[in-house]
Scaffold this active site. Structure first.
Site: not given
Ligand code: M6R
Length: 582
Positions: A2, A27, A73, A97-98, A452, A456, A459, A475, A577
């Protein structure tokens, strides 16, 4: 997650409120709303979906000088107009928020007292609670301060009250950030510094467990015991241009292209080494979530040449009650506001750890509780997928480990050359766009890079992609290999190349669909038959920097695959975000 913005200005806030909310769109949100306070009347407008709908339907003649907005959100209650913020109770408007952990108990009590609920949210209890205290004789400020102390959990809230004065009452408990900004038009509040761009030249973070009365020309802050607290004003460093997409189709694509410059900037500035900061240090703990966690994992390979290293997923760590080895904790977070990371850091500090944070937001909650802060200086990262923050984190970890900038002098250039492979990678993406599953393989430090890369792909394109250690194939996962599942294999010509080659042969023997990403020396030793595709990356200035170069290719692959599939690249579905709830 949010987003909150609020303003009390000398002129109508309508022209500033919605642009400020737009800056928080990145966000992630599913509904949005604004409330205005004008001539003692509260009005609101809420929509399901994007902000364009909000502005499209909004009355044009609103002239209020006090207002607040919210992007939601969903946590409690489905995404819908009735659950969108602001929530009202008679004279009270709330954005939040929260999570209010004890909302069910409070709601039962409020229902018994005759309050009717118009939403399924935990937020609505806050509005009714404040109203209840006002009906019981409290003035608005006292009703607000009593109510917030009844709330359990982590939250940031903003409140307007009609038939009182033009003011915003705001509060913060625990992790969700809340800032106050001041500028020529007056005071503003937001949950993110980007919400204050263009309206504030100075900003200050509210500490956890504090609240404030914000008017057009002042912000008075108190802790939960009622003691007045100072605000620590900083100059606003973000500007309109730094949040601009330029000629790019997506922020993510722009942010990928910015990476060589981000690294060049970091190389030109001194970064302290761990040995300089803590000469007697023996042990380092690394903490992070998502992409920040994978950056930490890659950093482990260089740090463990010198220190004992423990790597921890922040979201799992706090609840294990692990005894930590004495030493330094390195916490990685682009936003510096990730609730899981903040929780893990609090645990580490309780264990007596010194804390170094690697953040892209030097005034964030994480930065403010750290002994040392290393600023990634990557500029705002708007795309939900983390790109430039990841490579900036990598360099800071390498620098902490004692790798000197002269070794990386040509790294930005190699990264630029890798980005120029975009047309080749786009062809791969076109061919892969209809897949449902993919495997990403790597050995040694290429393994966390593969993880990683798979994240990517997941997501951005919503394709199931799994990262695996190539040495682990036999394995179990080798059973997956057949002529159908595409395998993205990171195979740099490094010290373990022969082992990697062995795994490549294992796949070829099973007629796997191999897409190999290697370098010139690796390509020369690749089997003549059996590869579906082979991409040759530019050489890194030193093999130690291979992860930077490989990452360029994997980011491009995820980006173009998502583009082919018509996915929402900067705002992937269900994601936010800045993940400010656990
Ligand atoms: O702001 P942060 O680096 O702590 O965020 C951590 C993860 O939420 C963030 O890296 C997330 O995995 C990304 N959207 C991946 O691209």
């Amino acid at each position: 997650m949010c987003g909150i913005v609020g303003m009390i200005h000398a002129e109508s806030v309508m022209t500033a409120l919605v642009p400020a909310l737009r800056r928080l769109e990145y966000r992630g949100y599913d509904s949005a709303g604004i409330a205005l306070l004008d001539q003692n009347q509260l009005t609101r407008h809420r929509v399901l979906g994007v902000l364009d709908q909000l502005t499209g339907d909004m009355p044009k003649d609103w002239d209020a000088k006090t207002g607040m907005g919210h992007t939601r959100w969903a946590t409690h209650g489905e995404p819908s107009v009735r659950n969108a913020h602001p929530h009202f109770s008679h004279r009270v408007a709330i954005v939040h928020n929260g999570i209010v952990d004890n909302f069910q108990t409070l709601k039962t009590d409020l229902l018994n007292k005759g309050y009717a609920f118009a939403s399924d949210t935990d937020t609505e209890v806050i509005a009714h609670l404040i109203d209840l205290h006002m009906t019981q004789g409290h003035d608005p400020v006292s009703a607000f301060s009593v109510a917030i102390q009844q709330l359990e959990g982590n939250f940031a809230i903003a409140c307007m009250i009609s038939h009182w004065q033009d003011a915003l009452l705001v509060a913060r408990r625990g992790t969700p950030p809340l800032l106050v900004g001041k500028g020529p038009m007056g005071y503003s509040i937001a949950s993110d510094a980007l919400g204050l761009v263009d309206v504030s030249d100075h900003l200050a973070y509210l500490e956890g467990d504090s609240w404030a009365i914000v008017t057009q020309d002042s912000a008075k802050v108190y802790d939960f015991s009622g003691e007045r607290k100072p605000l620590n004003w900083q100059k606003q460093m973000l500007h309109h241009q730094s949040c601009n997409q330029g000629d790019y189709a997506h922020f993510m694509r722009k942010e990928m292209d910015e990476q060589p410059d981000v690294i060049a900037r970091l190389l030109s500035q001194p970064t302290p080494t761990l040995a300089q900061l803590y000469p007697d240090l023996n042990h380092v703990s690394l903490l992070g979530c998502g992409t920040s966690f994978y950056a930490a994992w890659i950093g482990k390979y260089v740090l463990e040449q010198r220190y004992g290293v423990t790597l921890e997923l922040a979201s799992e760590f706090s609840y294990r009650h692990a005894i930590m080895s004495p030493g330094v904790t390195l916490a990685l977070s682009q936003s510096g506001e990730t609730a899981d990371t903040l929780k893990a850091v609090a645990y580490a500090k309780n264990q007596g750890q010194k804390l170094i944070s690697l953040v892209n937001a030097p005034y964030s909650s994480l930065a403010r509780c750290s002994d040392h802060v290393l600023d990634m200086q990557a500029g705002p990262e708007i795309g939900v997928a983390s790109t430039k923050a990841f490579t900036a984190q990598l360099w800071l970890l390498f620098a902490l480990a004692g790798i000197t900038p002269d070794r990386a002098q040509h790294l930005p250039q190699s990264m630029r050359q890798a980005l120029q492979l975009a047309p080749d990678i786009r062809r791969w993406a076109t061919a892969l766009a209809d897949e449902s599953n993919m495997l990403y393989l790597g050995r040694g430090v290429s393994y966390p890079v593969a993880l990683e890369g798979a994240l990517k792909m997941k997501e951005l394109s919503y394709i199931h992609a799994e990262g695996l250690a190539a040495g682990e194939l036999k394995h179990g996962s080798l059973a997956l290999v057949d002529q159908t599942i595409p395998i993205i294999f990171l195979a740099p010509h490094d010290a373990i190349f022969d082992k990697t080659l062995g795994n490549i042969h294992e796949i070829i023997a099973r007629k796997g669909r191999l897409h190999v990403i290697t370098d010139q020396a690796g390509a020369e030793k690749m089997p003549a038959v059996g590869l579906t595709q082979c991409l040759i990356l530019p050489d890194a200035p030193d093999p130690i920097f291979n992860p930077f170069i490989q990452t360029m290719a994997l980011q491009l692959l995820a980006y173009y695959t998502a583009l082919e599939r018509g996915c929402s690249i900067d705002k992937p579905r269900n994601l936010a975000k800045s993940v400010t709830v656990e």
